[in-house]
Design a protein around this motif. Structure first.
Motif, PDB file in Angstrom:
ATOM      1  N   ALA A  35      -9.809   2.974 -13.666  1.00  0.00           N
ATOM      2  CA  ALA A  35      -9.913   2.567 -15.145  1.00  0.00           C
ATOM      3  C   ALA A  35     -11.449   2.472 -15.270  1.00  0.00           C
ATOM      4  CB  ALA A  35      -9.085   1.660 -15.658  1.00  0.00           C
ATOM      5  N   ILE A  39     -10.784  -1.214 -18.846  1.00  0.00           N
ATOM      6  CA  ILE A  39      -9.310  -1.677 -18.618  1.00  0.00           C
ATOM      7  C   ILE A  39      -8.625  -1.971 -20.126  1.00  0.00           C
ATOM      8  CG2 ILE A  39      -8.001  -3.596 -18.065  1.00  0.00           C
ATOM      9  CD1 ILE A  39      -9.795  -3.705 -15.409  1.00  0.00           C
ATOM     10  N   GLU A  82      -7.355   1.294 -21.637  1.00  0.00           N
ATOM     11  CA  GLU A  82      -6.375   1.871 -20.961  1.00  0.00           C
ATOM     12  C   GLU A  82      -5.009   1.117 -21.482  1.00  0.00           C
ATOM     13  OE1 GLU A  82      -6.113   4.285 -18.962  1.00  0.00           O
ATOM     14  OE2 GLU A  82      -8.131   4.961 -19.534  1.00  0.00           O
ATOM     15  N   ILE A  83      -5.058  -0.212 -21.690  1.00  0.00           N
ATOM     16  CA  ILE A  83      -3.925  -0.885 -22.045  1.00  0.00           C
ATOM     17  C   ILE A  83      -3.762  -0.551 -23.481  1.00  0.00           C
ATOM     18  CG2 ILE A  83      -3.297  -3.255 -22.522  1.00  0.00           C
ATOM     19  CD1 ILE A  83      -4.934  -4.287 -20.093  1.00  0.00           C
ATOM     20  N   ILE A 140      -2.893  -1.778 -14.264  1.00  0.00           N
ATOM     21  CA  ILE A 140      -4.138  -1.382 -15.068  1.00  0.00           C
ATOM     22  C   ILE A 140      -5.217  -2.421 -14.780  1.00  0.00           C
ATOM     23  CG2 ILE A 140      -5.213  -1.047 -17.070  1.00  0.00           C
ATOM     24  CD1 ILE A 140      -2.570   0.327 -18.297  1.00  0.00           C
ATOM     25  N   ARG A 141      -4.698  -3.688 -14.931  1.00  0.00           N
ATOM     26  CA  ARG A 141      -5.841  -4.949 -14.587  1.00  0.00           C
ATOM     27  C   ARG A 141      -6.150  -4.794 -13.245  1.00  0.00           C
ATOM     28  NH1 ARG A 141      -6.004  -7.793 -19.092  1.00  0.00           N
ATOM     29  NH2 ARG A 141      -4.030  -8.029 -20.376  1.00  0.00           N
ATOM     30  N   HIS A 201      -6.538   0.520 -12.000  1.00  0.00           N
ATOM     31  CA  HIS A 201      -5.765   1.832 -12.340  1.00  0.00           C
ATOM     32  C   HIS A 201      -5.969   2.385 -13.553  1.00  0.00           C
ATOM     33  CE1 HIS A 201      -4.008   1.912  -7.995  1.00  0.00           C
ATOM     34  NE2 HIS A 201      -3.990   0.529  -8.535  1.00  0.00           N
ATOM     35  N   TRP A 202      -6.172   3.579 -14.128  1.00  0.00           N
ATOM     36  CA  TRP A 202      -6.037   4.096 -15.329  1.00  0.00           C
ATOM     37  C   TRP A 202      -4.681   4.031 -15.719  1.00  0.00           C
ATOM     38  CZ3 TRP A 202      -5.786   9.986 -16.470  1.00  0.00           C
ATOM     39  CH2 TRP A 202      -4.933  10.770 -15.592  1.00  0.00           C
ATOM     40  N   ALA A 203      -4.364   4.234 -16.929  1.00  0.00           N
ATOM     41  CA  ALA A 203      -3.113   4.067 -17.529  1.00  0.00           C
ATOM     42  C   ALA A 203      -1.887   4.641 -17.007  1.00  0.00           C
ATOM     43  CB  ALA A 203      -2.909   4.212 -18.977  1.00  0.00           C
ATOM     44  N   ALA A 230      -1.338   4.016 -13.089  1.00  0.00           N
ATOM     45  CA  ALA A 230      -0.498   2.736 -13.178  1.00  0.00           C
ATOM     46  C   ALA A 230       0.825   3.008 -13.602  1.00  0.00           C
ATOM     47  CB  ALA A 230      -1.122   1.660 -14.142  1.00  0.00           C
TER      48      ALA A 230
END
Length: 758
Positions: free
Chosen positions: A208, A211, A214-215, A268-269, A272-274, A277
């Motif tokens: 990511a 982050i 992405e979230i 994601i945290r 990883h990208w969304a 994840a």
């Protein structure tokens, strides 16, 4: 050797097609046994010959061209004897038949074993060697074992009609694929393959970059998917009842910020990208569900997979291409979830076929509510090849037919037309009594479970509900329904049929009916913790359900309570004690309801011999012929290996039923049947001759049974009953019943089963 065997079976099962599987089988067996030749001859029933379909060691050009008669040569001898033949020098055997085209001149040692499936010889597996020697016992045992292990692959190829496609002399055969009946009926239409708009398996691993961003993308996608599900739920209100709509609540709960999305955010945290994840979390849940032994829990994998695809589609901002659905469309897919089904043009759907799933899947439940012929769990169905092809869906047997011959297609067209014409002609019987020509009547009731069953039942003149499956509202939720939620559902059923009686079976889970939030893991669930055994161990569940039933019956008083899976008198007495306690509780809450009649189901063989003792303690008996037959014959009718042994006309079943009637009536208690025997005109007439007071069936069968009852007299039925009770073979009884009922003009009513697709 065991590892070798396991490796060969795995490689063959993973082969892309049957030709490759046969070639691989010949290669691996030759190498494993250290022989010079391994050949596979398969039986072509149309030509009545064994055809050389694969070989390692003989001339390649002979494959597909060389054949032997069914009694010709050593291959024919193996097939006729249905046992191995092991020869030191094949040339010296009187049955040896020389095939110059194969180049087998130098090979003396011969070992052939039959390839068998369900008692039928499908072919012969042969190994040969130059040296004149007898193969030892371990080699013979290995070849027999490998033949048995791989017979299912060959059996499927035989059934699907693709074994001999490349032979010029072969006419095109219908391809047939077996699964499980999901919803009864038959349909013919054009296959439409459903596939996900987004492919989770194709999502790569990426870090990511931001982050928080992405979230935020995930949150936005979740908002759109939740709205999508709510919109589908709103659309479903027009065609589905309250409990079926609860399926969408399950999806929304899974999309709750603290459920699956929380796990995705955690990934994601971690960096990883969304999209990645999401893939990691969904794959983990799908894998966990698919590895579970419980059939219902395995079905949840489809729900998680479908939600993952929907969220991914929104993350990718994928513009879905509008798909065109032809009239009389047959939906195909690995998994077809209930929400997927609801977003399609329902007026064009003629049938449904899936390669995964079971008859208890959410989709199958909805398909039955919508009366769409459905077959589920069709293994090895070539989805991509069938897209756009004409298919026949046989929801009676659980079979799919492709490339149907004109004759077979015509048979199904006639079946479908006859079913429709017969139903239209029977509508006039709706308000007439189910009464024989000499004035003997029987109550015809319905089995229900979905709200959509109500209208269909009332339209066909049902005289009440003989079985309300109360477990369905439990099965389509992700938690136990509250007392008030149950009361509302039960009230709708009771009110719709009032003043007619409604027999509500208490929670019947276990066996093949499981709750995702109340898992039952057993080696043999059908002989395990199910029915009344569960609810007596959890009186808090039982009492809440009974309280809801009693409150729902206030002012109507048409409730009857039925106890499932009773094995002994103590269970009936203990359950009655709890019911009485619940009745006192609701009376204390100023609910004005009478104490309802309480009955038990006769479905465990032990209760056949305690029927009179049970009748002394309860108000009525009801026979569940599905489980009773299954237990009496020790046959799981959903198991293809033994399903042919399931026969409700087995003499033991008929004598057991007669004994139950006699014992109940000796105590002055009514007795009914709520299994599938009640809905088949032939068996329904026998049940009436035995003296059963009521027959409860699916609404679709009610008018057909009523028509049969109105065209016979009791003298004829009693003579017929006495004749079949003297017979000792269920198959003979079945044929005799069909013959005798056809003679008296009931042929159209009993010939509603799907034609044999063989």
């Amino acid at each position: 050797m065991l590892d070798t065997l396991r490796r060969i079976v795995q490689e063959v099962n993973n082969a892309p097609d049957i030709r490759s599987a046969l070639d691989l089988m010949a290669q691996r067996v030759r190498d494993a046994m250290g022989t010079e030749v391994c050949s596979i001859y398969l039986r072509d029933n149309d030509r009545e010959r064994y055809v050389l379909m694969a070989s390692e060691g003989l001339k390649r050009e002979a494959v597909g061209r060389v054949s032997l008669g069914l009694s010709e040569g050593l291959v024919g001898q193996v097939g006729q004897r249905e046992e191995p033949i092991n020869l030191e020098d094949a040339f010296a055997h009187p049955k040896f038949h020389y095939l110059a085209e194969t180049g087998e001149d130098p090979f003396h040692a011969f070992l052939g074993v039959p390839v068998m499936h369900h008692g039928e010889v499908l072919g012969v597996l042969v190994v040969q060697q130059r040296d004149a020697r007898r193969f030892d016992q371990s080699e013979e045992a290995f070849l027999v074992t490998i033949s048995a292990q791989l017979s299912a692959v060959i059996a499927h190829a035989h059934a699907s009609g693709i074994l001999f496609e490349q032979l010029e002399t072969r006419k095109r055969q219908a391809s047939m694929y077996d699964g499980q009946p999901g919803s009864s009926g038959a349909a013919i239409g054009i296959a439409k393959l459903l596939f996900p708009a987004a492919d989770l398996s194709a999502v790569p691993d990426r870090e990511a970059e931001d982050i928080s961003a992405e979230i935020a993308r995930l949150d936005d996608a979740l908002v759109r998917v939740r709205k999508e599900i709510r919109d589908l739920a709103e659309r479903a209100k027009a065609s589905l009842g309250v409990e079926e709509q609860a399926l969408f609540d399950v999806y929304l709960r899974m999309l709750d910020r603290h459920a699956l999305p929380a796990e995705v955010v955690a990934k994601i945290r971690e960096g990883h990208w969304a999209q990645g994840a999401l893939r990691i979390v969904v794959d983990a849940h799908v894998h966990n569900f698919e590895m579970m032994d419980d059939p219902y829990l395995r079905e949840r994998a489809a729900d998680v997979r479908d939600l993952g695809r929907r969220v991914l589609a929104q993350l990718q901002s994928y513009n879905r291409r509008e798909q065109e659905f032809p009239d009389h469309c047959i939906l195909l897919g690995e998994d077809i979830s209930a929400p997927m089904l609801m977003e399609l043009p329902q007026e064009r759907i003629a049938g449904i076929v899936t390669t995964r799933g079971s008859r208890n899947s959410h989709m199958a439940i909805v398909a039955r509510a919508m009366s769409i012929p459905t077959v589920v769990g069709v293994a090895n169905l070539p989805l991509k090849k069938l897209d756009g092809k004409e298919l026949i869906v046989d929801g009676f047997r659980g079979r799919v037919v492709a490339n149907a011959t004109p004759e077979l297609k015509h048979q199904f067209e006639e079946l479908i037309a006859e079913e429709q014409s017969l139903l239209e002609g029977l509508e006039k019987l709706r308000d007439l009594p189910a009464e024989t020509e000499d004035g003997v009547s029987v109550q015809l009731q319905v089995n229900t479970g979905l709200m959509t069953d109500i209208n269909r039942s009332l339209e066909r003149g049902a005289q009440g509900v003989g079985l309300y499956r109360s477990e369905i509202p439990f099965m389509i939720r992700d938690r136990f329904p509250s007392e008030e939620e149950q009361r509302v559902l039960y009230r709708e059923q009771l009110q719709a049929f009032a003043p007619l009686p409604v027999t509500m079976r208490t929670l019947d889970v276990g066996g093949d009916k499981s709750l995702s939030y109340f898992p039952i893991e057993e080696d043999n669930p059908f002989l395990g913790w199910r029915g009344i055994r569960v609810t007596l161990d959890h009186p808090e569940i039982f009492i809440v359900q009974v309280r809801a039933m009693l409150k729902a019956a206030a002012g109507l008083n048409n409730l009857r309570i039925m106890l499932p899976m009773i094995t002994n008198v103590f269970e009936a007495e203990e359950a009655q004690h709890l019911i009485h306690r619940a009745w006192l509780e609701v009376r204390e809450e100023n609910v004005d309801v009478e104490m309802p009649p309480v009955g038990v189901m006769i479905e465990v063989p032990a209760t056949i011999y305690q029927a009179r003792a049970l009748a002394q303690r309860v108000d009525f008996l009801s026979v569940g012929t599905n489980d009773l037959t299954q237990y009496l014959l020790a046959v799981d009718r959903n198991n293809r290996q033994v399903s042919d042994l399931y026969n409700s006309f087995h003499p033991s079943v008929l004598h057991a039923l007669l004994h139950v009637v006699e014992q109940a009536h000796a105590e002055g208690k009514p007795v009914s049947v709520c299994g599938e025997m009640a809905g088949d005109p032939a068996s329904a007439l026998l049940l009436m001759a035995m003296g059963f007071d009521a027959l409860s069936m699916n609404a679709s069968n009610l008018l057909r049974v009523k028509a049969a009852v109105r065209q016979v007299n009791m003298g004829f039925l009693r003579r017929l009953l006495n004749e079949v009770l003297a017979m000792d073979n269920g198959e003979v009884i079945t044929a005799y019943m069909d013959l005798q009922l056809t003679k008296v003009g009931l042929g159209d009513l009993i010939r509603h089963r799907a034609p044999a697709a063989a």
